[in-house]
Motif scaffolding. Structure first.
Motif, short mmCIF file in Angstrom:
data_model
loop_
_atom_site.label_atom_id
_atom_site.label_comp_id
_atom_site.label_asym_id
_atom_site.label_seq_id
_atom_site.Cartn_x
_atom_site.Cartn_y
_atom_site.Cartn_z
N LEU A 30 -27.89 -37.45 -31.59
CA LEU A 30 -28.93 -36.68 -30.90
C LEU A 30 -29.13 -35.37 -31.65
CD1 LEU A 30 -30.81 -36.48 -28.42
CD2 LEU A 30 -28.94 -35.31 -27.25
N LEU A 31 -30.34 -35.17 -32.18
CA LEU A 31 -30.65 -33.99 -32.98
C LEU A 31 -30.89 -32.79 -32.07
CD1 LEU A 31 -33.27 -35.59 -35.40
CD2 LEU A 31 -30.80 -35.55 -35.63
N ASP A 45 -33.49 -36.29 -22.22
CA ASP A 45 -34.49 -35.56 -21.46
C ASP A 45 -34.31 -34.07 -21.71
OD1 ASP A 45 -36.41 -34.76 -19.67
OD2 ASP A 45 -35.09 -34.88 -17.94
N PRO A 46 -35.16 -33.46 -22.53
CA PRO A 46 -35.07 -32.01 -22.76
C PRO A 46 -35.65 -31.25 -21.59
CG PRO A 46 -36.88 -32.94 -24.04
CD PRO A 46 -36.24 -34.09 -23.32
N SER A 96 -23.97 -37.47 -21.31
CA SER A 96 -23.11 -36.41 -21.77
C SER A 96 -23.36 -35.20 -20.87
CB SER A 96 -23.41 -36.02 -23.21
OG SER A 96 -22.61 -34.92 -23.60
N PRO A 97 -22.39 -34.72 -20.13
CA PRO A 97 -20.98 -35.07 -20.20
C PRO A 97 -20.63 -36.32 -19.39
CG PRO A 97 -21.30 -33.40 -18.55
CD PRO A 97 -22.64 -33.64 -19.19
N THR A 98 -19.41 -36.82 -19.60
CA THR A 98 -18.91 -37.94 -18.82
C THR A 98 -18.45 -37.43 -17.45
OG1 THR A 98 -18.17 -39.01 -20.83
CG2 THR A 98 -17.17 -39.76 -18.80
N PRO A 99 -18.76 -38.08 -16.32
CA PRO A 99 -19.50 -39.34 -16.29
C PRO A 99 -21.01 -39.18 -16.17
CG PRO A 99 -18.68 -38.85 -14.10
CD PRO A 99 -18.21 -37.73 -14.99
N GLN A 100 -21.53 -37.95 -16.07
CA GLN A 100 -22.98 -37.80 -15.93
C GLN A 100 -23.37 -36.35 -16.23
OE1 GLN A 100 -24.79 -36.19 -12.87
NE2 GLN A 100 -22.90 -35.01 -13.06
N GLY A 101 -24.68 -36.13 -16.41
CA GLY A 101 -25.13 -34.80 -16.81
C GLY A 101 -26.07 -34.13 -15.84
N ASN A 102 -26.11 -34.58 -14.59
CA ASN A 102 -26.94 -33.92 -13.59
C ASN A 102 -26.26 -32.67 -13.05
OD1 ASN A 102 -29.24 -35.71 -13.41
ND2 ASN A 102 -27.84 -37.21 -12.53
N ALA A 160 -30.09 -33.19 -21.41
CA ALA A 160 -29.17 -34.25 -20.99
C ALA A 160 -29.41 -35.49 -21.82
CB ALA A 160 -29.35 -34.56 -19.51
N VAL A 161 -28.34 -36.19 -22.14
CA VAL A 161 -28.44 -37.48 -22.82
C VAL A 161 -27.63 -38.49 -22.02
CG1 VAL A 161 -26.55 -36.87 -24.38
CG2 VAL A 161 -28.02 -38.78 -24.95
N PHE A 162 -28.23 -39.65 -21.78
CA PHE A 162 -27.62 -40.69 -20.96
C PHE A 162 -27.48 -41.96 -21.79
CE2 PHE A 162 -29.76 -37.77 -18.19
CZ PHE A 162 -28.94 -37.64 -17.08
N ALA A 163 -26.47 -42.76 -21.48
CA ALA A 163 -26.25 -44.02 -22.18
C ALA A 163 -25.93 -45.11 -21.18
CB ALA A 163 -25.09 -43.88 -23.18
N THR A 164 -26.26 -46.34 -21.52
CA THR A 164 -25.95 -47.49 -20.68
C THR A 164 -25.55 -48.67 -21.55
OG1 THR A 164 -26.78 -49.05 -19.03
CG2 THR A 164 -28.37 -48.20 -20.61
N GLY A 165 -24.63 -49.46 -21.05
CA GLY A 165 -24.22 -50.67 -21.76
C GLY A 165 -24.76 -51.93 -21.14
N ASN A 166 -25.57 -51.80 -20.07
CA ASN A 166 -26.11 -52.99 -19.42
C ASN A 166 -27.61 -52.89 -19.15
OD1 ASN A 166 -26.21 -51.13 -17.35
ND2 ASN A 166 -25.20 -52.41 -15.83
N GLY A 167 -28.31 -52.16 -20.01
CA GLY A 167 -29.75 -52.02 -19.84
C GLY A 167 -30.16 -51.17 -18.67
N GLY A 168 -29.24 -50.38 -18.13
CA GLY A 168 -29.56 -49.50 -17.02
C GLY A 168 -29.54 -50.18 -15.67
N ALA A 169 -29.06 -51.42 -15.60
CA ALA A 169 -29.10 -52.17 -14.35
C ALA A 169 -28.20 -51.52 -13.30
CB ALA A 169 -28.66 -53.61 -14.58
N SER A 170 -28.69 -51.45 -12.06
CA SER A 170 -27.91 -50.95 -10.94
C SER A 170 -26.90 -52.01 -10.50
CB SER A 170 -28.84 -50.58 -9.78
OG SER A 170 -29.68 -49.51 -10.16
N PRO A 171 -25.92 -51.63 -9.67
CA PRO A 171 -24.91 -52.61 -9.27
C PRO A 171 -25.48 -53.87 -8.62
CG PRO A 171 -24.21 -50.40 -8.69
CD PRO A 171 -25.61 -50.28 -9.19
N GLN A 172 -26.57 -53.71 -7.85
CA GLN A 172 -27.19 -54.86 -7.19
C GLN A 172 -28.67 -54.91 -7.55
OE1 GLN A 172 -26.16 -55.27 -2.98
NE2 GLN A 172 -24.46 -53.83 -3.29
#
Length: 724
Positions: free
Chosen positions: A328-329, A598-599, A1-7, A609-621
């Motif tokens: 997220l509290l 990560d506060p 959060s936000p989409t697509p990333q919070g950096n 920042a809060v991050f989410a993944t739908g594939n266990g955080g796996a990179s493309p390769q």
């Protein structure tokens, strides 16, 4: 959060409706609709990127730290330019870049060194450096070529700045301006009109193609340090201020300036897209839009989590009972909620404004929260409206809800239960179920006397615990039994995926697993780090561990360890820069979706920042890592006499993602309290080897590689068994 990333985003550029933004942690984004939506790009670097140039909608060059990379297919793939021998560590970072075509361009380093390519970065040639005063403070700060041979560079220092010009492709340079304050950026608006900005409100203009420069007053703007400038024409410009939420807008070519505050977040850079449309980017992934040339910024595309994450005893990440739901509290009554696995987040404001202690949502519409004001609140419509319940809660009470009507108030002493949706609560009486058999049978303590701080709901099962004890209920909280723990265990975090299978993170940094409700526990020897701050599993095989402050001179920096084989091996994942801040990071694993929070800071100006993944955080390769230690079993005598208490670790990493890549080799005895790590260089073919001294007994070895974001991290584990 936000989409697509919070950096954090540091720089942005647009040509028409297509643009690019870059920032922290190798972040690069692309928009094709004027900044309304963005997609992430795989840069292949973890360097902070502060430079971006768009030649056309498909050709973009990004740079920062030790690296420069170019893409000619809209960011789908980047090719690294050979500027530094290592892209992860260098003595001369990149400070500027300017390309006149996809194949021809110049790169500037802080020392003033200029590298030239005419083959799209396959090779580079050293040119004459931009003259930089040898005072230990001055640096080359920016570069712009207006033709293949004519270019300008600016230098900056606390006390002075210069503008240098070349007309022969950086074979020689001539100083065309000396400024009282350091300069930070330069842009040509037309072939003849250019502006440069710098410290103490410095704005200078050239109207003769850069031959001469004059100071512009920028009256009314004060004297802040000016970082970047973007102009739509010779009169209308926007100037970003270093470390500020404000912009300076001029509509008369710098004669006057007005302050504009476009976002609650720090805004690092702006760019004009089409007509009077402006896109600004900044802290925590903030993106703002203006349609009136920067006079106002009514559209906040993304802005990240508003405020600091709760620092209560409970994890600030809580799973909802419905699939894809998580919460997220936050402080000040802020509760971030997602119903689609983290793709989008909605801010739920809890009445009262107190800091949230815990939340429990057994389904998509019914939920409960408790704050540090000691008030239990309930919603029946997904968080739109809330009612207060007279439950007599404490500001350290934990929540557990197995259904819309069955809710538990856990701790600080005892457990209270409601079966009517929180209208009434009664203390859970009786004792914890006796343990043992026969003459060894031991009566449990009174439930009303239990000192508890945490809770976890798994279906109708509830787990509650404090630092040294844990209990389980299989009937919604009316009866309890002790969850046996290994001797001397001090719980940091607990995660169960079924009534019988779960894991505990111990204060010693160990992960222990059970498959039989705690009757027996197995230590996971393969973690390799001491900095674990939380763990969460979604199945007996799949889980994540969050790290706190991982990364030092002798170790790699990463934020999360993930396993898909029950902890036999772990994959390191770098999420927001490598866990080097020391923040207490937290994780939540659910079926199908994992989350990381990560506060970064606390207080009114916090950016979390809060991050989410739908594939266990796996990179493309995927990356592949293997290690061997020769004999896996030795007698103590043989270890000493034949091997001199030394062990050689050999390994292979595939692929090698960057020049100068390293792996982290860690070791610890089975009863040791901490891991000892060292960094080992990897050869270009992926091979590495290190000999470790003073190995005297059975020792566990863990090796990690972090990858580059395109290729994932990898881990390997081996044990040397030493017998008498």
């Amino acid at each position: 959060s936000p989409t697509p990333q919070g950096n954090d985003l540091d720089a942005v550029t647009f040509q028409g409706s297509t643009g690019y933004a870059v920032g922290k942690f190798g972040t690069a984004l692309r928009s094709t609709d004027g900044g309304a939506t963005w997609s992430g790009l795989p840069t292949g670097t973890f360097n902070e990127l502060g430079l971006v140039q768009e030649l056309d909608p498909n050709t973009v060059i990004v740079g920062g730290g030790c690296s420069v990379a170019e893409s000619t297919n809209g960011g789908a793939r980047f090719t690294e330019l050979p500027i530094n021998s290592s892209t992860s560590s260098c003595n001369d970072p990149v400070s500027g870049l300017s390309f006149t075509s996809a194949t021809t361009g110049y790169v500037e380093q802080q020392s003033g060194q200029i590298e030239f390519t005419n083959d799209g970065g396959q090779s580079v040639q050293a040119k004459t450096p931009v003259p930089v005063p040898n005072d230990g403070q001055s640096h080359a700060q920016g570069l712009q070529f207006v033709s293949p041979t004519v270019g300008f560079g600016v230098t900056g220092a606390p006390s002075a700045g210069t503008i240098q010009r070349t007309t022969d492709g950086a074979n020689s340079w001539t100083q065309v301006a000396s400024i009282a304050h350091g300069l930070n950026d330069l842009t040509f608006v037309t072939p003849t009109t250019a502006f440069a900005v710098g410290d103490k409100g410095t704005l200078v203009e050239s109207t003769d193609a850069g031959a001469t420069w004059m100071t512009r007053p920028l009256a009314g703007a004060g004297t802040p340090d000016l970082a970047h400038i973007a102009c739509s024409d010779a009169l209308n410009c926007l100037i970003s201020i270093a470390d500020s939420r404000s912009l300076i807008r001029t509509t008369d070519g710098g004669a006057t300036g007005a302050t504009v505050t476009p976002s609650a977040r720090t805004l690092a850079d702006v760019a004009f897209s089409t007509g009077t449309n402006v896109v600004g980017v900044g802290g925590a992934g903030a993106t703002v839009l203006s349609a009136d040339g920067g006079a106002s910024f009514p559209t906040l595309v993304s802005g990240g989590f508003q405020g600091a994450i709760s620092d209560s005893a409970n994890s600030p990440l809580r799973a909802g009972g419905a699939a894809g739901n998580a919460f997220l509290l936050g402080l000040g009554g802020n509760l971030e909620a997602t119903t689609d696995g983290g793709t989008t987040w909605k801010l739920l404001r809890i009445p009262g404004g107190g800091d949230l202690v815990d939340a429990a949502f057994p389904n998509a519409t019914n939920g409960y929260t408790v704050g540090n004001d000691g008030v239990l609140r309930k919603t029946t419509n997904g968080g739109t409206a809330w009612s207060s319940l007279d439950a007599g809660v404490s500001d350290s009470t934990s929540l557990a809800a197995t259904s819309a009507t069955n809710v538990l108030l856990v701790g600080p002493v005892g457990i209270r239960r409601s079966t009517d949706g929180g209208q009434t609560f009664t203390k859970v009486s009786g004792k914890v179920k006796a343990t043992g058999t026969g003459k060894h049978k031991k009566a449990g303590p009174k439930i009303s006397s239990l000192k508890l701080s945490h809770s976890l709901t798994v279906g109708r099962n509830v787990f509650v615990w404090s630092r040294s004890v844990a209990y389980e209920s299989t009937n919604g909280g009316s009866a309890w039994q002790a969850l046996p723990l290994p001797a001397k265990t001090k719980i940091i975090d607990l995660s169960f995926v079924s009534p019988s299978a779960g894991y505990v993170l111990d204060l010693a940094g160990d992960v222990l697993g059970t498959r039989n409700r705690g009757k027996t526990w197995t230590k996971v020897f393969s973690l390799g780090v001491d900095s674990a701050s939380g763990l969460s599993f979604s199945s007996p095989q799949s889980g994540v561990v969050a790290l706190e402050g991982q990364g030092s001179d002798e170790s790699l920096a990463f934020d999360v360890l993930a396993t898909t084989n029950g902890g036999k091996t772990w994959q390191p994942e770098v999420i927001d820069g490598g866990g080097s801040t020391g923040a207490l990071s937290v994780v939540l694993a659910t079926r199908g979706h994992d989350y990381f929070a990560d506060p970064d800071s606390q207080g009114a100006d916090a950016t979390s920042a809060v991050f989410a993944t739908g594939n266990g955080g796996a990179s493309p390769q995927a990356s592949h890592l293997s290690i061997s230690i020769g004999p896996k079993k030795l007698t103590a005598k043989a270890l000493k006499s034949k091997h001199h208490n030394r062990v050689t670790i050999k390994g292979k990493l595939n692929p090698v993602t960057a020049a100068g890549e390293q792996v982290q080799v860690s070791r610890r005895g089975p009863n040791g309290r901490s891991w000892t790590s060292t960094l080992v260089n990897v050869a270009s073919n992926g091979a590495f080897q290190v000999t470790l001294k003073n190995v005297n007994s059975t020792t566990d070895f863990v090796v990690y590689a972090v990858g580059d974001g395109v290729h994932g991290g990898a881990g390997a584990y081996a044990r040397l068994t030493v017998t008498r």
